[in-house]
Design a protein around this motif. Structure first.
Motif, PDB file in Angstrom:
ATOM      1  N   CYS A 424       0.828  -1.212   0.000  1.00  0.00           N
ATOM      2  CA  CYS A 424       0.000   0.000   0.000  1.00  0.00           C
ATOM      3  C   CYS A 424       0.861   1.260   0.000  1.00  0.00           C
ATOM      4  N   SER A 439      -6.123   8.711  -4.899  1.00  0.00           N
ATOM      5  CA  SER A 439      -5.633   7.331  -4.856  1.00  0.00           C
ATOM      6  C   SER A 439      -4.558   7.172  -3.781  1.00  0.00           C
ATOM      7  N   SER A 442      -6.199   7.042  -0.360  1.00  0.00           N
ATOM      8  CA  SER A 442      -6.902   5.768  -0.092  1.00  0.00           C
ATOM      9  C   SER A 442      -5.904   4.648   0.201  1.00  0.00           C
ATOM     10  N   TRP A 443      -4.753   4.625  -0.519  1.00  0.00           N
ATOM     11  CA  TRP A 443      -3.747   3.583  -0.257  1.00  0.00           C
ATOM     12  C   TRP A 443      -3.093   3.791   1.108  1.00  0.00           C
ATOM     13  N   ARG A 446      -5.438   2.541   3.653  1.00  0.00           N
ATOM     14  CA  ARG A 446      -5.466   1.075   3.656  1.00  0.00           C
ATOM     15  C   ARG A 446      -4.213   0.504   4.326  1.00  0.00           C
ATOM     16  N   ASP A 472     -11.083  15.156  -5.666  1.00  0.00           N
ATOM     17  CA  ASP A 472     -11.491  13.883  -5.040  1.00  0.00           C
ATOM     18  C   ASP A 472     -12.433  14.102  -3.863  1.00  0.00           C
ATOM     19  N   LEU A 475     -14.024  10.974  -2.020  1.00  0.00           N
ATOM     20  CA  LEU A 475     -13.158  10.286  -1.058  1.00  0.00           C
ATOM     21  C   LEU A 475     -13.138  11.038   0.271  1.00  0.00           C
ATOM     22  N   LEU A 479     -14.699   9.700   4.292  1.00  0.00           N
ATOM     23  CA  LEU A 479     -13.579   9.169   5.077  1.00  0.00           C
ATOM     24  C   LEU A 479     -14.065   8.323   6.256  1.00  0.00           C
TER      25      LEU A 479
END
Length: 610
Positions: A424, A439, A442-443, A446, A472, A475, A479
């Motif tokens: 990640c 992106s 989000s990674w 994660r 974004d 996103l 959250l």
């Protein structure tokens, strides 16, 4: 100065994984391997043995399918060098199937005396298959008995124990030549009456041996009486059927190899041979057939080790001779399931099965797609499989997001927390470099990486300051609990929430949230001026939004911010202009705060008075 090396050797691990046809071998056998691991350990006796034999036959059928496809490719190859390469691969696959088939007979089926020879005959017939094309050629002629290869065909059929077919060929000779019809008929009767233990036959080995002895004596009488002296071909066949070693060795060209000679010799001299005696006949057959003219090939040594029931030597010789680990890994795994390798442990903490599976799986990881098969092989290595998988999976190049998601799913299924976090982080860094902040965020969420989430959140805020809007939004709006990962991420989520409240004209809630972001010190100091600027429209509203106490707190924040600004030194024009803009903002804020404070005091005083 050391003289430089004149050669560079390029070493590639397991080159065979790049062959399109052999990829089918790896893919098909993967499914068979997984099925074998799931065979119930509680199964015993015939049911377990029959399942293991079925698995072995499945492996062999995959080898044969690849061999046939490779043969077709070799025939169709336009480039002579490619044709030779494919033909060489066909030979290797053929040798692999030959060895596997013999191991199946000796170690997995464990055929007893009598039945053992039947299995060995089938083994030879399957692997010495030129007779079929020769038979089609002879029978396709106008007069088969006059064909130049007629007696070669009959001899090969006798050498392979296909006596019914040999009798049919002799009947054609009898029809074409009435003078030899009588002796052809006698030879046909000898072939028909030769006793052999058939699969469904219930007679004992003792009964078979007695019948065979009587039949053998009858053949001896015909030889002594010179019954077939007028026909050298038939007399040669009779000597073969009597197990005469000299007569058999005369047919070297038709036998083509020593193990064919071995099985034919056993058929006509000791058809009830016991497994324990095989090694004696095998060694003597090899010596007789080669006759000191040449030394044994690697294949000869492997087959000899199998006939001696030395499993470990078979595996060792195959590991040296073959170009990849596929064969030894799968054969050893199968033999291990047959409980034949339990006592053989290696000095470095793993057994032979696991060591070979680890080597094979490591080779698969060298390929851009076959690595997925390697994962399952590592899964079934109880001692070192997990550690090996962790080391190899970290080296997979994450060229695409789709591939990264596959790797990630594999790691998550196996609770490989460190690898999940590492992957990640790699993907988050790639996304940041490509300016894909959503992106990246989000990674990092994660990966549960607070430091990186803070870094990406700062980039979001910097972009907001430069562009006046967020990218974004979906996103950031969703959250949820993930915003608690870091203070900066919490601020990002809450600041977006402030914008929602403002858009919905919930000015009081928006003002309270804005103030709490500053007073709680969640907001980065570099962003305070932006927050204070966001407060300006609320300060200018007709109704009083900020109370006197809240206004004092805003004033305190403004003073803290301005008191810590560096003293102006020598600067370029752009910096001077920026500082002038900041000064203008501060003056506007002070004016707005003072006016709001006056309104708030009047309002609160009038409310108290009433």
């Amino acid at each position: 100065m050391v003289p430089s090396c004149p050669f560079i050797y390029i070493i590639r691990k397991d080159v065979d994984v790049y062959s399109q046809i052999l990829r089918k071998l790896f893919n098909e056998s993967h499914g068979i391997f997984l099925g074998l691991q799931r065979i119930d350990e509680e199964l015993t006796g015939k049911s377990r043995k029959s399942q293991l034999v079925r698995v072995s036959k499945n492996y062999r059928s995959v080898i044969r399918a690849c061999m046939e496809e490779m043969h077709q490719v070799a025939i169709a190859a336009k480039d002579p060098a490619s044709g030779r390469q494919f033909s060489s691969q066909v030979s290797i696959l053929s040798a692999m199937e030959l060895i596997w088939n013999l191991c199946e007979i000796l170690f997995i089926e464990v055929a007893p005396a009598g039945h053992l020879l039947l299995h060995l005959l089938d083994w030879v017939r399957l692997h010495v298959c030129e007779v079929d094309s020769l038979s089609a050629d002879v029978l396709g002629s106008e007069n088969p008995s006059n064909h130049g290869s007629f007696w070669n065909l009959v001899t090969i059929l006798v050498l392979q124990g296909r006596l019914d077919e040999a009798r049919q060929m002799l009947s054609k000779e009898a029809d074409a030549s009435p003078a030899s019809a009588g002796i052809c008929r006698i030879m046909g009767d000898l072939m028909r009456t030769m006793p052999i233990l058939s699969p469904g036959n219930t007679q004992t080995l003792t009964e078979l041996e007695l019948k065979w002895q009587h039949w053998h004596e009858e053949c001896e009488r015909y030889l002594q009486d010179s019954t077939f002296a007028t026909n050298p071909h038939l007399e040669s066949l009779l000597k073969i059927m009597l197990g005469d070693e000299a007569a058999l060795l005369e047919q070297k060209e038709l036998l083509s190899n020593w193990y064919h000679f071995l099985v034919t010799r056993l058929l006509y001299s000791n058809p009830t041979v016991k497994p324990i005696d095989l090694h004696y006949y095998a060694q003597s057959s090899l010596d007789l057939f080669l006759g000191g003219e040449s030394s044994p090939e690697p294949l000869d040594n492997i087959l000899l080790a199998a006939f001696e029931f030395d499993i470990h030597q078979v595996i060792k010789e195959c590991s040296i001779a073959l170009s990849n680990w596929w064969f030894v890994a799968h054969l050893t795994d199968l033999l291990d399931h047959c409980k034949l390798l339990q006592s053989h442990n290696l000095y470095f903490g793993s057994n032979m099965r696991e060591f070979l599976l680890l080597e094979y799986a490591s080779g698969l990881f060298a390929h851009p797609s076959l690595w997925q098969l390697g994962v399952d092989y590592f899964d079934y290595c109880p001692k070192l499989g997990r550690v090996s998988l962790e080391l190899h999976i970290e080296r997979i190049p994450l060229n695409t997001e789709q591939k990264a998601l596959k790797v990630l799913r594999i790691c998550e299924q196996r609770q490989m927390t460190e690898q999940v976090r590492s992957i990640c982080k790699i993907l988050a860094m790639k996304a940041v470099r490509n300016n894909r902040l959503g992106s990246a965020l989000s990674w990092s969420i994660r990966a549960k990486d607070a430091a990186f989430a803070t870094l990406v959140s700062d980039r979001f805020l910097r972009d907001y300051c430069e562009r006046g809007c967020f990218s974004d939004l979906d996103l950031i709006d969703n959250l949820g609990p993930a915003m608690m990962l870091s203070d900066r991420l919490t601020f990002l989520g809450k600041y977006r929430e402030f914008h929602h409240m403002y858009g919905e004209k919930r000015f009081a809630d928006a003002a309270s949230l804005l103030l709490s972001l500053m007073t709680s010190r969640i907001a980065p100091r570099s962003f305070w001026m932006t927050l204070l600027t966001d407060a300006l429209p609320l300060l200018e509203q007709k109704q009083v939004i900020f109370s006197a106490e809240q206004t004092y707190e805003l004033m305190q924040c403004l003073e803290d911010l301005t008191s810590r600004r560096p003293v102006r030194g020598e600067s370029d024009i752009q910096q001077l202009q920026d500082e002038d803009i900041e000064t203008t903002k501060v003056e506007m804020l002070r004016l707005a705060l003072a006016r709001n404070l006056a309104r708030a005091i009047i309002r609160e005083g009038s409310l108290e008075g009433s």
